[in-house]
Every structure is written in C-alpha cells, then in structure tokens.
Scaffold this active site. Structure first.
Site, PDB file in Angstrom:
ATOM      1  N   ARG A  21       0.868  -1.182   0.000  1.00  0.00           N
ATOM      2  CA  ARG A  21       0.000   0.000   0.000  1.00  0.00           C
ATOM      3  C   ARG A  21       0.901   1.228   0.000  1.00  0.00           C
ATOM      4  O   ARG A  21       1.972   1.232   0.628  1.00  0.00           O
ATOM      5  CB  ARG A  21      -0.889   0.040   1.247  1.00  0.00           C
ATOM      6  CG  ARG A  21      -2.035  -0.966   1.255  1.00  0.00           C
ATOM      7  CD  ARG A  21      -3.156  -0.575   0.289  1.00  0.00           C
ATOM      8  NE  ARG A  21      -4.281  -1.491   0.340  1.00  0.00           N
ATOM      9  CZ  ARG A  21      -4.452  -2.535  -0.476  1.00  0.00           C
ATOM     10  NH1 ARG A  21      -3.562  -2.783  -1.423  1.00  0.00           N
ATOM     11  NH2 ARG A  21      -5.519  -3.304  -0.373  1.00  0.00           N
ATOM     12  N   GLU A  56      -3.945   7.912  -4.830  1.00  0.00           N
ATOM     13  CA  GLU A  56      -4.278   7.203  -6.079  1.00  0.00           C
ATOM     14  C   GLU A  56      -5.592   7.740  -6.621  1.00  0.00           C
ATOM     15  O   GLU A  56      -6.518   7.940  -5.830  1.00  0.00           O
ATOM     16  CB  GLU A  56      -4.388   5.696  -5.825  1.00  0.00           C
ATOM     17  CG  GLU A  56      -3.062   5.096  -5.398  1.00  0.00           C
ATOM     18  CD  GLU A  56      -3.122   3.579  -5.147  1.00  0.00           C
ATOM     19  OE1 GLU A  56      -4.192   2.979  -5.367  1.00  0.00           O
ATOM     20  OE2 GLU A  56      -2.108   3.018  -4.747  1.00  0.00           O
ATOM     21  N   HIS A  62      -1.738   0.497  -9.713  1.00  0.00           N
ATOM     22  CA  HIS A  62      -2.324  -0.422  -8.718  1.00  0.00           C
ATOM     23  C   HIS A  62      -2.964  -1.631  -9.426  1.00  0.00           C
ATOM     24  O   HIS A  62      -4.178  -1.851  -9.327  1.00  0.00           O
ATOM     25  CB  HIS A  62      -3.344   0.308  -7.844  1.00  0.00           C
ATOM     26  CG  HIS A  62      -3.608  -0.399  -6.542  1.00  0.00           C
ATOM     27  ND1 HIS A  62      -3.912   0.249  -5.381  1.00  0.00           N
ATOM     28  CD2 HIS A  62      -3.592  -1.731  -6.225  1.00  0.00           C
ATOM     29  CE1 HIS A  62      -4.098  -0.626  -4.406  1.00  0.00           C
ATOM     30  NE2 HIS A  62      -3.901  -1.842  -4.904  1.00  0.00           N
TER      31      HIS A  62
HETATM   32  P1  NAP Z   1      -0.353 -11.614   4.783  1.00  0.00           P
HETATM   33  O1  NAP Z   1      -0.297 -13.029   4.352  1.00  0.00           O
HETATM   34  O2  NAP Z   1      -1.121 -11.264   6.000  1.00  0.00           O
HETATM   35  O3  NAP Z   1       1.151 -11.116   4.922  1.00  0.00           O
HETATM   36  C1  NAP Z   1       1.532  -9.916   5.484  1.00  0.00           C
HETATM   37  C2  NAP Z   1       2.807 -10.125   6.257  1.00  0.00           C
HETATM   38  O4  NAP Z   1       3.258  -8.858   6.703  1.00  0.00           O
HETATM   39  C3  NAP Z   1       2.620 -11.005   7.501  1.00  0.00           C
HETATM   40  O5  NAP Z   1       3.226 -12.257   7.308  1.00  0.00           O
HETATM   41  C4  NAP Z   1       3.339 -10.232   8.602  1.00  0.00           C
HETATM   42  O6  NAP Z   1       4.405 -11.040   9.056  1.00  0.00           O
HETATM   43  C5  NAP Z   1       3.980  -9.069   7.883  1.00  0.00           C
HETATM   44  N1  NAP Z   1       4.012  -7.851   8.693  1.00  0.00           N
HETATM   45  C6  NAP Z   1       3.012  -7.231   9.341  1.00  0.00           C
HETATM   46  N2  NAP Z   1       3.466  -6.131   9.952  1.00  0.00           N
HETATM   47  C7  NAP Z   1       4.796  -6.086   9.694  1.00  0.00           C
HETATM   48  C8  NAP Z   1       5.846  -5.208  10.037  1.00  0.00           C
HETATM   49  N3  NAP Z   1       5.607  -4.128  10.816  1.00  0.00           N
HETATM   50  N4  NAP Z   1       7.102  -5.461   9.582  1.00  0.00           N
HETATM   51  C9  NAP Z   1       7.342  -6.528   8.800  1.00  0.00           C
HETATM   52  N5  NAP Z   1       6.400  -7.405   8.463  1.00  0.00           N
HETATM   53  C10 NAP Z   1       5.147  -7.195   8.893  1.00  0.00           C
HETATM   54  O7  NAP Z   1      -0.957 -10.701   3.622  1.00  0.00           O
HETATM   55  P2  NAP Z   1      -0.815 -10.889   2.032  1.00  0.00           P
HETATM   56  O8  NAP Z   1      -1.953 -11.672   1.510  1.00  0.00           O
HETATM   57  O9  NAP Z   1       0.574 -11.318   1.706  1.00  0.00           O
HETATM   58  O10 NAP Z   1      -1.046  -9.368   1.580  1.00  0.00           O
HETATM   59  C11 NAP Z   1      -0.186  -8.352   2.031  1.00  0.00           C
HETATM   60  C12 NAP Z   1      -0.698  -6.988   1.610  1.00  0.00           C
HETATM   61  O11 NAP Z   1      -0.460  -6.816   0.225  1.00  0.00           O
HETATM   62  C13 NAP Z   1      -2.214  -6.770   1.749  1.00  0.00           C
HETATM   63  O12 NAP Z   1      -2.573  -6.411   3.059  1.00  0.00           O
HETATM   64  C14 NAP Z   1      -2.483  -5.673   0.755  1.00  0.00           C
HETATM   65  O13 NAP Z   1      -2.421  -4.405   1.377  1.00  0.00           O
HETATM   66  C15 NAP Z   1      -1.330  -5.798  -0.239  1.00  0.00           C
HETATM   67  N6  NAP Z   1      -1.818  -6.182  -1.579  1.00  0.00           N
HETATM   68  C16 NAP Z   1      -1.637  -5.309  -2.603  1.00  0.00           C
HETATM   69  C17 NAP Z   1      -2.067  -5.651  -3.870  1.00  0.00           C
HETATM   70  C18 NAP Z   1      -1.858  -4.716  -5.026  1.00  0.00           C
HETATM   71  O14 NAP Z   1      -2.739  -4.618  -5.858  1.00  0.00           O
HETATM   72  N7  NAP Z   1      -0.713  -4.072  -5.131  1.00  0.00           N
HETATM   73  C19 NAP Z   1      -2.714  -6.867  -4.100  1.00  0.00           C
HETATM   74  C20 NAP Z   1      -2.882  -7.738  -3.016  1.00  0.00           C
HETATM   75  C21 NAP Z   1      -2.438  -7.374  -1.747  1.00  0.00           C
HETATM   76  P3  NAP Z   1       4.707 -11.189  10.617  1.00  0.00           P
HETATM   77  O15 NAP Z   1       3.473 -11.761  11.223  1.00  0.00           O
HETATM   78  O16 NAP Z   1       5.894 -12.056  10.690  1.00  0.00           O
HETATM   79  O17 NAP Z   1       5.004  -9.797  11.084  1.00  0.00           O
END
Ligand code: NAP
Length: 327
Positions: A237, A266, A285
C-alpha cells in the site's frame, strides 16, 4: 429468508445472478456523484455490502443500522474501520490466497522491468533513438543471483521470494515479527532485522499490510540505509512508504531505482515528481488485476457473503469476534 445486499463493483452476469438467486440486490457498477445518493439510501436497509475500493466510515455505519456484514473484493482491508465494525457486530470478510500468485507476478514484473530498464528502453525505441547497437548508457543490472529483501513475508511476500529463490537463484532475506521456518526450509531464506535487510539487499520488496504500525514504515532513514545501487519495489500500500522521502532518495541517488504499484494518493497526481523519473517503473495499482484473478476474487467475496447471510461462518473473516458476538 431473502436479505438486502448492496453490491458495488462491476460483476459478471453470472456472479450477479448468483447473488440475486439468494437475495434482493441493489447493484451499483460504479459509485460516483450521480449514484452516491441512491447508494446511501439503499445502505439504510442493507444487510450486507459487497464491493471493492469502498469508503466505509462511521457516518455510513450510523446510517446502515441493519448491516450484518461487509465482503470486500480485496485482501487488504486498511480502508475499513474494523474496530468500529466489530463493535457493531458487523463481520468483515476479505479475499486472501486467490490473488497471491498474481500479485507476486506483478512484483516480479516490476523487479525485472526496473532492473533491466524495460519501460525506459521501450520508450527509447519508440522515440526512434535506436540508431545503432546499444552501449553502456542502455545497460541494465542483473536480477539473478542478487539479494532479495522481503519486508513482510506473508502469503504474497513468500510467493515473491519463491520466484526469486527458485527461479533466479537469489538469496532471500526477510523481516517481520516472527521467523517462518517452513519458508526458510523451502527457500533457504534468512530472517533478519529491518535494518540488516535494508543494508544488505540489492532489491527490497515491501509486502506488509497497511496499519497504524506499518504507516510510513519506510522513510528517510530507511532509504539512507539502503545500497545506492538498490532497487525498491512496493506492491503493498502506498502509505507504507513516506513518498516524499522516497522521491528524495531517488532524486539524490540514495537508491538507484524503484518499481511502484501503489501510491499515497491514487490515482497518482499529475504533478508528482515520480512522473519525471525515467529510470523508475510506475503501475496503476494492478497487483491483482488480471481477468482470472479478479473473477476469482469476486467469487470468493460472494462465497463469504452467501455463507454469512446463511448463518454459516464465512471462509475468510478478519474480525471473528464480531461473528461470534452475533451467533
Ligand atoms: P499476509 O499473508 O497477512 O502477509 C503480510 C505479512 O506482513 C505477515 O506475514 C506479517 O508477518 C507481515 N508484517 C506485518 N506487519 C509487519 C511489520 N511491521 N514489519 C514486517 N512485516 C510485517 O498478507 P498478504 O496476503 O501477503 O497481503 C499483504 C498486503 O499486500 C495486503 O494487506 C495488501 O495491502 C497488499 N496487496 C496489494 C495488492 C496490489 O494490488 N498491489 C494486491 C494484493 C495485496 P509477521 O506476522 O511475521 O510480522
């Protein structure tokens, strides 16, 4: 019993039909100034809201006194007041997993495009500048074998890491609150502090969710720590990054390049200095924006919604206590 559903987003005919077989649906393909008054009116009676890029605030919730659940067509839910929803017993559902590989593809496309300067050199060819063989001025940088740093090794982060480690022979570093032994075993990835990741990685890719904890996680100090040859990728994000600090780092050569899919504002403002940096890659995005994945995301959001309205626990609920409080 049929309930009232407000749907906001272009749905395929069969998806809309699936909802309409079970419930009364008020469908808004787009929300704009013309459709907003009708949307607000329909929300007063709605039991469920399904859609993408929704702005839900306390004011809307105060109107929506019958609302039982929200099914967002996204994995990120940073634009929803989850605490307020939970307080009101409104279940919040998202669409994880089905977009993981596609978003990781987008991340890797940005890595390849930035390092090999594909977008920049595409423009160079179109502008008729390819008059002879290329010289150093057009050379890029290798991706294979470089150290890949993943900030937030969740579903998407691990999928980017997998592409790097298995496809491009890249050592992987990752930061985050907890080590992930299964990914370490699979990919030989190393858990380290954010500082170590920033100083040692050639390519830094951010895949954390946006929260109060990760807001501006990457600021001036972080960019100063990175190698001057580093390439920075953001597919999470925009607000995870302090954008003026990133712009400064790129302008002053603190880092070499960037591939950005998300921005603090955005669509990106037409006066953003990012638009004048030929070496970086900008995407609007499009992390999950493929025909197949968007269809799967809508289907999953509908699964969530239909389950919840039928009194079954939805497959993807981010505030289970809200669900429990209503059962
Ligand atoms: P996820 O499986 O929940 O993974 C997020 C990871 O971030 C978790 O494993 C967590 O690991 C880590 N995290 C949280 N806070 C942190 C911090 N302060 N420092 C370092 N690591 C941290 O989620 P996901 O499905 O991979 O999606 C991640 C994000 O990608 C979504 O929330 C969304 O905002 C974004 N996204 C963007 C697009 C796009 O169109 N560009 C598309 C899909 C998703 P720990 O528990 O080890 O901290």
């Amino acid at each position: 019993m049929k309930k009232r559903v407000v749907a906001v987003r272009r749905l395929h005919a069969e998806q809309l039909a699936r909802l309409e077989r079970e419930h009364h649906v008020d469908y808004f393909g787009e929300l704009d100034q013309h459709t907003m008054p009708a949307f607000l009116e329909k929300m007063q009676k709605a039991h469920a809201l399904i859609g993408g890029k929704l702005d839900v605030d306390e004011e809307l919730l105060a109107r929506a006194e019958y609302l039982e659940m929200i099914a967002t067509i996204s994995v990120g839910y940073d634009n929803f007041p989850v605490e307020a929803l939970t307080r009101r017993g409104i279940a919040m559902c998202n669409t994880p997993d089905v977009l993981t590989e596609t978003t990781a593809d987008t991340g890797f496309a940005l890595i390849m495009t930035a390092c090999r300067r594909m977008a920049e050199l595409d423009r160079w060819v179109r502008e008729g500048k390819w008059q002879s063989h290329v010289v150093e001025a057009q050379f890029g940088f290798d991706v294979h074998g470089k150290t890949l740093g993943i900030i937030g090794l969740g579903r998407i982060g691990a999928a980017v890491a997998r592409r790097g480690a298995l496809g491009f022979n890249m050592p992987v570093l990752y930061s985050g609150s907890s080590p992930k032994p299964h990914v370490e075993e699979e990919l030989g990835a190393t858990h380290c502090s954010l500082e170590a990741l920033l100083t040692q990685s050639d390519i830094v890719c951010v895949t954390v969710p946006l929260s109060s904890e990760t807001h501006h996680l990457l600021g001036a100090q972080a960019f100063k720590m990175m190698k001057s040859s580093a390439v920075f990728i953001n597919i999470s994000r925009g607000a995870v990054v302090d954008e003026p600090a990133l712009i400064h780092a790129l302008e002053t050569g603190e880092i070499r390049s960037a591939g950005l899919d998300v921005f603090e504002q955005e669509p990106l403002s037409l006066d953003s200095p990012l638009l004048n940096m030929p070496q970086i890659v900008l995407a609007p995005h499009i992390g999950s924006a493929t025909h197949e994945t968007r269809r799967s995301m809508v289907n999953l959001a509908i699964d969530n919604l239909l389950a919840g309205l039928a009194g079954q626990r939805p497959p993807n609920i981010v505030n289970p206590s809200a669900w429990a409080s209503t059962q």
